[in-house]
Design a protein around this motif. Structure first.
Motif, short mmCIF file in Angstrom:
data_model
loop_
_atom_site.label_atom_id
_atom_site.label_comp_id
_atom_site.label_asym_id
_atom_site.label_seq_id
_atom_site.Cartn_x
_atom_site.Cartn_y
_atom_site.Cartn_z
N ILE A 72 -5.11 -9.76 -10.38
CA ILE A 72 -4.66 -10.29 -8.98
C ILE A 72 -5.67 -9.60 -8.31
O ILE A 72 -5.86 -8.28 -8.00
CB ILE A 72 -3.39 -9.72 -8.61
CG1 ILE A 72 -2.17 -10.26 -9.79
CG2 ILE A 72 -2.91 -10.24 -7.29
CD1 ILE A 72 -2.15 -11.65 -9.97
N TYR A 73 -6.55 -10.77 -7.43
CA TYR A 73 -7.25 -10.19 -6.45
C TYR A 73 -6.72 -9.76 -5.20
O TYR A 73 -5.80 -10.55 -4.51
CB TYR A 73 -8.17 -11.21 -6.35
CG TYR A 73 -9.16 -11.02 -5.10
CD1 TYR A 73 -10.49 -10.64 -5.16
CD2 TYR A 73 -9.08 -11.60 -3.46
CE1 TYR A 73 -11.39 -10.31 -4.04
CE2 TYR A 73 -9.76 -11.20 -2.78
CZ TYR A 73 -10.84 -10.59 -2.90
OH TYR A 73 -11.72 -10.45 -1.82
N TYR A 74 -7.13 -8.75 -4.68
CA TYR A 74 -6.68 -8.21 -3.23
C TYR A 74 -7.84 -7.55 -2.49
O TYR A 74 -8.75 -7.00 -3.06
CB TYR A 74 -5.33 -7.45 -3.58
CG TYR A 74 -5.69 -6.02 -3.88
CD1 TYR A 74 -5.79 -4.94 -3.12
CD2 TYR A 74 -5.72 -5.82 -5.30
CE1 TYR A 74 -5.87 -3.77 -3.63
CE2 TYR A 74 -5.85 -4.38 -5.77
CZ TYR A 74 -5.96 -3.29 -4.89
OH TYR A 74 -6.11 -2.32 -5.44
N GLU A 75 -7.69 -7.50 -1.17
CA GLU A 75 -8.55 -6.70 -0.19
C GLU A 75 -7.70 -6.05 0.63
O GLU A 75 -6.79 -6.66 1.24
CB GLU A 75 -9.61 -7.72 0.30
CG GLU A 75 -10.64 -7.17 1.11
CD GLU A 75 -11.49 -8.29 2.03
OE1 GLU A 75 -12.29 -7.93 2.75
OE2 GLU A 75 -11.32 -9.41 1.35
N VAL A 76 -8.14 -4.89 1.05
CA VAL A 76 -7.50 -4.04 1.97
C VAL A 76 -8.57 -3.54 2.99
O VAL A 76 -9.64 -3.13 2.85
CB VAL A 76 -6.80 -2.97 1.58
CG1 VAL A 76 -6.17 -1.64 2.45
CG2 VAL A 76 -6.04 -2.94 0.29
N THR A 77 -8.00 -3.92 4.44
CA THR A 77 -9.06 -3.72 5.33
C THR A 77 -8.12 -2.57 6.40
O THR A 77 -7.06 -2.80 6.55
CB THR A 77 -9.35 -4.76 6.16
OG1 THR A 77 -8.38 -5.48 6.76
CG2 THR A 77 -10.42 -5.57 5.47
N GLY A 78 -9.02 -1.70 7.14
CA GLY A 78 -8.31 -0.77 7.79
C GLY A 78 -7.61 0.33 7.02
O GLY A 78 -7.33 0.38 6.04
N ASP A 79 -7.63 1.45 7.90
CA ASP A 79 -6.92 2.76 7.31
C ASP A 79 -6.03 3.45 8.10
O ASP A 79 -5.68 4.40 7.61
CB ASP A 79 -8.46 3.69 6.79
CG ASP A 79 -9.00 4.19 8.21
OD1 ASP A 79 -8.75 3.69 9.42
OD2 ASP A 79 -10.15 4.92 7.95
N HIS A 80 -5.37 2.75 9.08
CA HIS A 80 -4.43 3.30 9.76
C HIS A 80 -3.48 2.28 10.38
O HIS A 80 -4.02 1.02 10.33
CB HIS A 80 -5.11 4.11 10.89
CG HIS A 80 -5.65 3.32 12.02
ND1 HIS A 80 -7.12 2.97 11.81
CD2 HIS A 80 -5.40 2.95 13.25
CE1 HIS A 80 -7.47 2.29 12.69
NE2 HIS A 80 -6.51 2.17 13.54
N GLY A 81 -2.63 2.68 11.15
CA GLY A 81 -1.77 1.63 11.88
C GLY A 81 -0.80 1.10 10.78
O GLY A 81 -0.64 1.36 9.62
N PRO A 82 0.11 0.10 11.39
CA PRO A 82 1.16 -0.55 10.47
C PRO A 82 0.67 -1.11 9.30
O PRO A 82 -0.52 -1.70 9.17
CB PRO A 82 2.19 -1.11 11.34
CG PRO A 82 1.00 -1.67 12.41
CD PRO A 82 -0.03 -0.47 12.69
N VAL A 83 1.15 -1.23 7.99
CA VAL A 83 0.71 -1.95 6.80
C VAL A 83 1.14 -3.58 7.02
O VAL A 83 2.47 -3.47 7.01
CB VAL A 83 1.42 -1.45 5.65
CG1 VAL A 83 0.75 -1.90 4.51
CG2 VAL A 83 1.00 0.21 5.68
N VAL A 84 0.34 -4.38 6.88
CA VAL A 84 0.75 -5.57 6.70
C VAL A 84 0.24 -6.51 5.38
O VAL A 84 -0.93 -6.26 5.09
CB VAL A 84 0.13 -6.58 8.03
CG1 VAL A 84 0.54 -7.96 7.99
CG2 VAL A 84 0.54 -5.72 9.30
#
Length: 255
Positions: free
Chosen positions: A11-23
Motif C-alpha cells: 500500500i503506497y502512502y506519503e506523509v507530509t508535515g511533522d506537527h499539528g493535527p493528523v489528517v
C-alpha cells in the motif's frame, strides 16, 4: 513516499508535515492520492497522510478478487495510522474515500478525532437502492475489463488518475465500491466527533445524501461549494481549502 506491506499487498502512502493535527485523506474511486496536491497549502500546518487504495495508483493490484473489500480497506487505514505512530486522526475522504471514512469510524470510533466528508454519501438502507448501486459498480467493472482505462472517460479520474491497472480497478469496483449492508448509514446517529459535510453545488447525485448526513450526524457542519461538481477540491480548490482550514481551526479552538 513509502509502502506498507499488508499480507503481501503493498500500500503506497506519503506523509507530509511533522506537527499539528493528523489528517488521513482517502481518494475517490478511480482516483489516487495525487488528487490532493492542491490541498497541500491548506494542510501546511498538519501532519497529512495520503495514500492509494488497493487497486489504485502506486498501490498493488492483487490478481485475487478476494483481496478487495470494505473490511480490508478499513484495515489498511488503521494500519497506516499504526505505521506512522498515530493513535487517531482527522479522517477525511471524497466519494468512495468519504464512505470508507464513515466505515472506518463505525469500526474504530476511538481513532477518529473528527470527520471531513466530501462529495460522498452514507450508503443505502433499502435493499433495492443498494442493489441498483451494486449494479452500477458491476457495470464499471465490466467496462474496465472490456475497454481498459479508457473506461474512466475524460473526467477527474482521467485528469488526476496516475497509474492504474484496469483489472485492479475492476476488482476494486466489485469488492470495495459495492455495498453489502446498511451498517454505514445506520452508524450516522452514533457519530459524536466534529464533522464537516461538504458537497459541490453541481454534484446532483450527492446533494440529498449530504443533507441526510448533515441531519443525522449531531452538530455536523454542512457546506455547499458553488461552481463545483463531484470533485469539489479540484473544481474550486480555493473555496474548498478555505472551508477545510476554517474547520481545522475550529478543532484547534475547541481543545
Amino acid at each position: 513516499m513509502a509502502t506498507l506491506n499488508r499480507d503481501g499487498v503493498q500500500i503506497y502512502y506519503e506523509v507530509t508535515g511533522d506537527h499539528g493535527p493528523v489528517v488521513l485523506l482517502s481518494h475517490g474511486y478511480g482516483l489516487t492520492s495525487q488528487m490532493w496536491e492542491g490541498q497541500r497549502p491548506a494542510l501546511a500546518g498538519c501532519r497529512t497522510i495520503v495514500w492509494d487504495m488497493r487497486g489504485h495508483g502506486r498501490s498493488d493490484s492483487p490478481a485475487d478478487p478476494a483481496q478487495y473489500s470494505q473490511a480490508l480497506t478499513v484495515g489498511d487505514m488503521a494500519a497506516l495510522l499504526d505505521a506512522v505512530g498515530e493513535p487517531k486522526a482527522v479522517v477525511a475522504g471524497l466519494s468512495l474515500g468519504g464512505y470508507m471514512s464513515l466505515a472506518f469510524h463505525a469500526i474504530h470510533p476511538q481513532r477518529v478525532r473528527a470527520l471531513m466528508l466530501f462529495d460522498t454519501g452514507p450508503g443505502f438502507r433499502s435493499d433495492a437502492a443498494r442493489g441498483d448501486w451494486n449494479k452500477y459498480a458491476e457495470s464499471r467493472a465490466t467496462m474496465l475489463e472490456r475497454d481498459g482505462l479508457s473506461a474512466l472517460g475524460k473526467g477527474a479520474e482521467a485528469r488526476v488518475s496516475g497509474e492504474h491497472s484496469a483489472q485492479g480497478l475492476a476488482h476494486a469496483a466489485r469488492g470495495m465500491l459495492v455495498q453489502a449492508d446498511a451498517s454505514v448509514i445506520d452508524s450516522l446517529p452514533h457519530i459524536a466527533v466534529p464533522t464537516l459535510v461538504l458537497v459541490g453545488a453541481q454534484d446532483k447525485n450527492y446533494l440529498a445524501g449530504t443533507d441526510y448526513m448533515a441531519g443525522k450526524i449531531a452538530g455536523a457542519h454542512k457546506v455547499v461549494i458553488e461552481g463545483a461538481g463531484h470533485t469539489a477540491n479540484l473544481d474550486q480548490p480555493q473555496a474548498f481549502n478555505r472551508v477545510v482550514q476554517e474547520f481545522l481551526l475550529t478543532l484547534a479552538a475547541g481543545e
